[in-house]
Design an enzyme around this catalytic site. Structure first.
Site, mmCIF file in Angstrom:
data_model
loop_
_atom_site.group_PDB
_atom_site.id
_atom_site.type_symbol
_atom_site.label_atom_id
_atom_site.label_comp_id
_atom_site.label_asym_id
_atom_site.label_seq_id
_atom_site.Cartn_x
_atom_site.Cartn_y
_atom_site.Cartn_z
ATOM 1 N N GLY A 86 44.911 44.459 41.813
ATOM 2 C CA GLY A 86 46.212 44.936 41.416
ATOM 3 C C GLY A 86 47.373 44.152 41.948
ATOM 4 O O GLY A 86 47.293 42.913 42.219
ATOM 5 N N GLU A 107 43.388 36.415 48.050
ATOM 6 C CA GLU A 107 43.570 36.838 46.442
ATOM 7 C C GLU A 107 43.689 35.447 45.630
ATOM 8 O O GLU A 107 43.242 35.238 44.911
ATOM 9 C CB GLU A 107 44.512 37.856 46.325
ATOM 10 C CG GLU A 107 43.913 39.188 46.895
ATOM 11 C CD GLU A 107 45.213 40.060 47.124
ATOM 12 O OE1 GLU A 107 44.687 41.209 47.143
ATOM 13 O OE2 GLU A 107 46.300 40.015 47.092
#
Length: 228
Positions: A86, A107
């Site tokens: 996301g 991430e």
């Protein structure tokens, strides 16, 4: 009022159609990425997918992946076929702000190795410029953090240490996060370089030039956006 959870799930399901048997897939973190993890698990359980291995971007995503039957490996130098995650903001060039969930460092370390980074989001994450709606998370070392914050305020005067309760938020890496308020006008590439050159800063939530594709769900349907 649209059901944002339903939209997040729609975007995630579109992205998961790109997963093929035998892939190594980066598993994102957060309220939208969880739907992608669940969908991959369902496709493995049904036999629609085989031999998929995940590389998780947080402890929470690793726990969820194992719960739904996705084998998880640690990050190593091999490339990932695909990463799905996301974003907190998406600009017209598919530059991103990420990290409101606190997993920005893992991430970025994971997704920079992906042959294709696919972003999934609802339409509220689209912005005309980065910083329009969200602060910029900056992961900082705990040692001497007040001194680091003073150095950061010389570059981005507005912001605060993330502290949801009595104690500061601690990342999976044992660090703190400073949520910086971005100015109305700035050069993201130059600012990222300055921030990362600041003593005590581990990394920032700028994901510039990394995303290849985004599926953005709105009440009228899911849009497919590609980096110019």
């Amino acid at each position: 009022m649209p059901d944002l959870e339903a939209l997040k799930k729609e975007a995630a399901l579109r992205a998961v159609t790109l997963v093929r048997s035998g892939m190594r897939v980066g598993l994102g973190t957060g309220s939208t990425a969880k739907y992608a993890i669940l969908a991959i698990g369902e496709r493995l359980a049904s036999g629609d997918l085989r031999g998929v291995v995940g590389v998780a971007t947080s402890d929470a995503s690793e726990v969820l992946a194992r719960q739904v039957g996705i084998p998880v490996e640690p990050l190593d130098p091999r490339p990932l076929d695909l990463a799905i995650d996301g974003a907190d903001e998406i600009d017209p060039q598919l530059n991103l702000i990420k990290g409101l969930g606190g997993a920005l460092l893992r991430e970025k370390l994971t997704e920079v190795q992906a042959r294709q980074l696919v972003i999934i989001a609802d339409h509220t994450k689209l912005v005309t410029r980065l910083g329009e709606q969200a602060p910029l998370p900056v992961e900082i070392a705990r040692f001497g953090f007040l001194s680091t914050i003073e150095r950061l305020r010389a570059l981005v005067p507005g912001g605060r240490l993330r502290q949801p309760g009595a104690q500061p938020f601690v990342t999976d890496n044992g660090n703190y996060i400073y949520d910086a308020q971005l100015p109305q006008s700035f050069d993201p590439v130059a600012l990222e370089r300055q921030l990362k050159g600041t003593l005590g800063v581990v990394d920032t939530g700028f994901f510039l030039g990394m995303a290849d594709l985004a599926f953005v769900a709105a009440p009228e349907g899911v849009r497919e956006l590609r980096r110019p």
